[in-house]
Design an enzyme around this catalytic site. Structure first.
Site, PDB file in Angstrom:
ATOM      1  N   HIS A  64     -24.257  23.703   1.701  1.00  0.00           N
ATOM      2  CA  HIS A  64     -24.391  24.181   0.323  1.00  0.00           C
ATOM      3  C   HIS A  64     -23.391  25.309   0.092  1.00  0.00           C
ATOM      4  CE1 HIS A  64     -26.262  25.447  -3.416  1.00  0.00           C
ATOM      5  NE2 HIS A  64     -26.240  26.699  -2.955  1.00  0.00           N
ATOM      6  N   CYS A  84       0.827  -1.202   0.000  1.00  0.00           N
ATOM      7  CA  CYS A  84       0.000   0.000   0.000  1.00  0.00           C
ATOM      8  C   CYS A  84       0.865   1.258   0.000  1.00  0.00           C
ATOM      9  CB  CYS A  84      -0.912  -0.045   1.224  1.00  0.00           C
ATOM     10  SG  CYS A  84      -1.848   1.443   1.482  1.00  0.00           S
TER      11      CYS A  84
HETATM   12  C1  LIG Z   1      -1.167  -0.273  -7.726  1.00  0.00           C
HETATM   13  C2  LIG Z   1      -2.029  -0.535  -6.523  1.00  0.00           C
HETATM   14  C3  LIG Z   1      -2.841   0.473  -6.038  1.00  0.00           C
HETATM   15  C4  LIG Z   1      -3.642   0.249  -4.939  1.00  0.00           C
HETATM   16  N1  LIG Z   1      -4.423   1.263  -4.488  1.00  0.00           N
HETATM   17  C5  LIG Z   1      -5.237   1.050  -3.437  1.00  0.00           C
HETATM   18  C6  LIG Z   1      -6.042   2.104  -2.928  1.00  0.00           C
HETATM   19  O1  LIG Z   1      -6.017   3.221  -3.429  1.00  0.00           O
HETATM   20  N2  LIG Z   1      -6.831   1.845  -1.862  1.00  0.00           N
HETATM   21  C7  LIG Z   1      -6.881   0.606  -1.287  1.00  0.00           C
HETATM   22  O2  LIG Z   1      -7.620   0.413  -0.327  1.00  0.00           O
HETATM   23  N3  LIG Z   1      -6.110  -0.399  -1.728  1.00  0.00           N
HETATM   24  C8  LIG Z   1      -5.291  -0.209  -2.782  1.00  0.00           C
HETATM   25  N4  LIG Z   1      -4.491  -1.216  -3.215  1.00  0.00           N
HETATM   26  C9  LIG Z   1      -4.533  -2.509  -2.499  1.00  0.00           C
HETATM   27  C10 LIG Z   1      -3.701  -2.431  -1.221  1.00  0.00           C
HETATM   28  O3  LIG Z   1      -2.397  -2.029  -1.531  1.00  0.00           O
HETATM   29  C11 LIG Z   1      -3.701  -3.778  -0.525  1.00  0.00           C
HETATM   30  O4  LIG Z   1      -5.016  -4.221  -0.356  1.00  0.00           O
HETATM   31  C12 LIG Z   1      -3.026  -3.683   0.840  1.00  0.00           C
HETATM   32  O5  LIG Z   1      -1.694  -3.269   0.715  1.00  0.00           O
HETATM   33  C13 LIG Z   1      -3.085  -5.032   1.570  1.00  0.00           C
HETATM   34  O6  LIG Z   1      -2.481  -4.912   2.803  1.00  0.00           O
HETATM   35  P1  LIG Z   1      -1.782  -6.140   3.509  1.00  0.00           P
HETATM   36  O7  LIG Z   1      -1.321  -5.618   4.826  1.00  0.00           O
HETATM   37  O8  LIG Z   1      -2.658  -7.313   3.458  1.00  0.00           O
HETATM   38  O9  LIG Z   1      -0.532  -6.521   2.577  1.00  0.00           O
HETATM   39  P2  LIG Z   1       0.690  -5.705   1.991  1.00  0.00           P
HETATM   40  O10 LIG Z   1       0.453  -4.260   1.967  1.00  0.00           O
HETATM   41  O11 LIG Z   1       1.029  -6.389   0.721  1.00  0.00           O
HETATM   42  O12 LIG Z   1       1.834  -5.974   3.047  1.00  0.00           O
HETATM   43  C14 LIG Z   1       2.383  -7.222   3.260  1.00  0.00           C
HETATM   44  C15 LIG Z   1       3.721  -7.056   3.929  1.00  0.00           C
HETATM   45  O13 LIG Z   1       4.187  -8.322   4.358  1.00  0.00           O
HETATM   46  C16 LIG Z   1       5.583  -8.456   4.067  1.00  0.00           C
HETATM   47  N5  LIG Z   1       5.845  -9.880   4.003  1.00  0.00           N
HETATM   48  C17 LIG Z   1       5.324 -10.779   3.130  1.00  0.00           C
HETATM   49  N6  LIG Z   1       5.716 -12.032   3.474  1.00  0.00           N
HETATM   50  C18 LIG Z   1       6.500 -11.911   4.572  1.00  0.00           C
HETATM   51  C19 LIG Z   1       7.170 -12.848   5.402  1.00  0.00           C
HETATM   52  N7  LIG Z   1       7.074 -14.161   5.208  1.00  0.00           N
HETATM   53  N8  LIG Z   1       7.884 -12.365   6.422  1.00  0.00           N
HETATM   54  C20 LIG Z   1       7.944 -11.031   6.672  1.00  0.00           C
HETATM   55  N9  LIG Z   1       7.324 -10.120   5.929  1.00  0.00           N
HETATM   56  C21 LIG Z   1       6.586 -10.552   4.913  1.00  0.00           C
HETATM   57  C22 LIG Z   1       5.732  -7.689   2.760  1.00  0.00           C
HETATM   58  O14 LIG Z   1       7.066  -7.291   2.559  1.00  0.00           O
HETATM   59  C23 LIG Z   1       4.795  -6.501   2.992  1.00  0.00           C
HETATM   60  O15 LIG Z   1       5.461  -5.443   3.634  1.00  0.00           O
HETATM   61  C24 LIG Z   1      -3.642  -1.016  -4.300  1.00  0.00           C
HETATM   62  C25 LIG Z   1      -2.809  -2.033  -4.772  1.00  0.00           C
HETATM   63  C26 LIG Z   1      -2.012  -1.799  -5.872  1.00  0.00           C
HETATM   64  C27 LIG Z   1      -1.106  -2.902  -6.340  1.00  0.00           C
END
Ligand SMILES: Cc1cc2nc3c(=O)[nH]c(=O)nc-3n(C[C@H](O)[C@H](O)[C@H](O)COP(=O)(O)OP(=O)(O)OC[C@H]3O[C@@H](n4cnc5c(N)ncnc54)[C@H](O)[C@@H]3O)c2cc1C
Length: 465
Positions: A444, A42
């Site tokens: 408004h 994110c």
């Molecule tokens: C281009 C793009 C634009 C987006 N825009 C939006 C938006 O505007 N609004 C919105 O709500 N969502 C948006 N999203 C979606 C949003 O980014 C994700 O839904 C969100 O980041 C999910 O959060 P998360 O914590 O599940 O995972 P992530 O943000 O993917 O974080 C996972 C973390 O875990 C770490 N990790 C993974 N495996 C391991 C491991 N085994 N050990 C230690 N660390 C690990 C990774 O390095 C990462 O830091 C967008 C996505 C993309 C690709």
């Protein structure tokens, strides 16, 4: 061995928000993150950098339309390097902000690959060394990565993903975007504003396919007006790199083979959960195509192991969904009343131009679910603030249940749609009715007051159209 109440694998929005709330609730908490910085997809390659670029694109659009606003704009130029530098500065600032919030709430964090090792145990691997942690509760929040199409591997120079497109040293003259979901249409919007000739190829019959059909049709119309090429029901057969960039062959709606050429191609065909090598095989957690099934409060079938965010089966891949899921899990762990995660009350925001904000059931979903549906619609052309902004395309559509007037869904396309979505989310959260919302006063002139007209239009009582 260090002992914790909560260990969290992953520091994206699901992980860092859960950690901060756990700290606030007095739980001894540690986060394991593989990257040397906090914030996940994110902050580093998703929501935040794309919204920076979208904001810059919007400002550029205003300058381009300067004459309409009474300005003479001379010598307007894009300094792409400066735009990218500002994006990076914003990302870094917020990553430091999370570190600060961790310290403030006594959350520890450690860099390394986290893995579930059985009840209460997590291993952390870094530079070939493995350490162990003990935690009564473990949250797996490892996020997702871009999907590729079979046989089409991104090289990150010509065939790009959401990560590599953020690093382009120059704005391409031509860009093909494969996939018209939120990520695809946002990048299409950005590069169209910055002058690239953009063409979208979408396999399904419409752009933004998860949205209400009328929203898709409106975005399609608005994009074509801006000269974005769109092919729906387009099946990509091959992508070949050549001296000029890429040549894409696809089968169009009529079944004919077509060829397109562009400098760059963005693959935006969805995301897949990153759960490999996280130790789930050592648990009873049910995993389906990489995604983890959860019960109430995000607990998996393995007691004490929770799954949050993009890895969860059946919930949308959105940052705010991940955040609330994390809050639900740690609140439950702390023994306090935790929020329930209701899929139909998760807002969707897509920040292309025009913006889209939606929540709840589409008209078709409501009918398919057996509701006697009554809809209302207010076009922004009747809203004075939208005219002041010079952006009066689009509408607000309300889907309601005829019998009790319960609001089932709200679908907005147009100016500030992702902001006025706030009211839509509140209505659904509080199970409001059309009549509740018709008697609420709104300031408004605002774009927001369009919501009042949209609710009233369900009863045929709108004022401004
Ligand atoms: C281009 C793009 C634009 C987006 N825009 C939006 C938006 O505007 N609004 C919105 O709500 N969502 C948006 N999203 C979606 C949003 O980014 C994700 O839904 C969100 O980041 C999910 O959060 P998360 O914590 O599940 O995972 P992530 O943000 O993917 O974080 C996972 C973390 O875990 C770490 N990790 C993974 N495996 C391991 C491991 N085994 N050990 C230690 N660390 C690990 C990774 O390095 C990462 O830091 C967008 C996505 C993309 C690709």
């Amino acid at each position: 061995m260090a002992k914790y109440d909560v260990a969290i694998i992953g520091s994206g929005p699901g992980g860092y928000v859960a950690a901060i709330r756990a700290g606030e609730l007095g739980l001894k908490t540690i986060v394991v993150e593989k990257d040397p910085f906090l914030g996940g997809t994110c902050l580093h390659v998703g929501c935040i950098p794309t919204k920076v670029l979208l904001h810059h694109a919007e400002v550029y659009d205003h300058f381009k339309n300067g004459a309409e606003l009474g300005f003479e704009v001379i010598g307007l130029k894009i300094n792409w390097a400066n735009i990218l530098a500002r994006k990076d500065k914003i990302v870094k600032k917020h990553a430091k902000g999370i570190e600060f919030l961790f310290k403030k709430n006594k959350v520890e964090w450690v860099q390394g690959w986290g893995r579930y090792e059985g009840p209460g145990r997590v291993s952390v691997e870094k530079d070939g060394k493995t350490t162990q942690l003990e935690a009564s509760n473990i949250l797996l929040v490892s996020g997702s990565e871009a999907r590729a199409l079979p046989g089409i591997e991104p090289d990150h120079k010509t065939i790009l993903t959401n990560r590599s497109i953020l690093e382009l040293p120059e704005i391409p003259k031509t860009l093909i975007v494969v996939g018209a979901g939120a990520v695809g249409v946002e990048f299409a919007s950005i590069y169209n504003s910055f002058g690239a000739q953009v063409t979208i190829l979408e396999a399904l019959p419409r752009v933004v396919p998860v949205e209400d059909e009328e929203i898709s049709a409106e975005l399609d119309k608005a994009f074509r007006k801006k000269n974005i090429g769109i092919f729906t029901q387009a099946m990509v057969n091959s992508v070949k790199k050549d001296a000029k960039g890429v040549t894409v062959t696809f089968r169009d709606k009529e079944g004919k083979s077509q060829t397109l050429q562009a400098e760059k191609l963005l693959l935006a065909v969805g995301r897949k959960p990153m759960t490999d090598n996280c130790g789930l095989e050592k648990s009873k957690a049910q995993v389906e195509r990489g995604a983890v099934h959860v019960g109430p409060y995000m607990e998996t079938a393995e007691k004490g192991l929770y799954a949050i965010g993009d890895i969860v089966f059946g919930l949308p891949l959105l940052a705010h969904a991940a955040m609330m899921e994390g809050i639900a899990a740690v609140t439950h762990i702390a023994g306090k009343p935790a929020p329930a995660i209701v899929k139909e009350r998760i807002p969707n925001a897509t920040y292309c131009e025009p913006q889209i904000g939606s929540i709840g059931l589409t008209e078709k979903q409501a009918r398919d679910a057996g509701h006697a549906v009554k809809t209302g619609k207010f076009p922004f052309v009747g809203n004075s603030k939208a005219t002041i902004l010079g952006s009066h395309g689009g509408f607000i559509k309300v889907v309601s249940d005829e019998k009790y007037g319960e609001v089932l869904g709200i679908h907005i396309i147009g100016p500030l749609a992702t902001e006025i979505l706030a009211e839509a989310a509140a209505v659904l959260h509080l199970e409001g009715t059309i009549d509740d919302m018709m008697s609420m006063m709104r300031a408004h002139p605002t774009v927001w007051e369009g919501m009042g007209d949209a609710f009233a239009s369900v009863r045929g009582l709108q004022i401004n159209v």
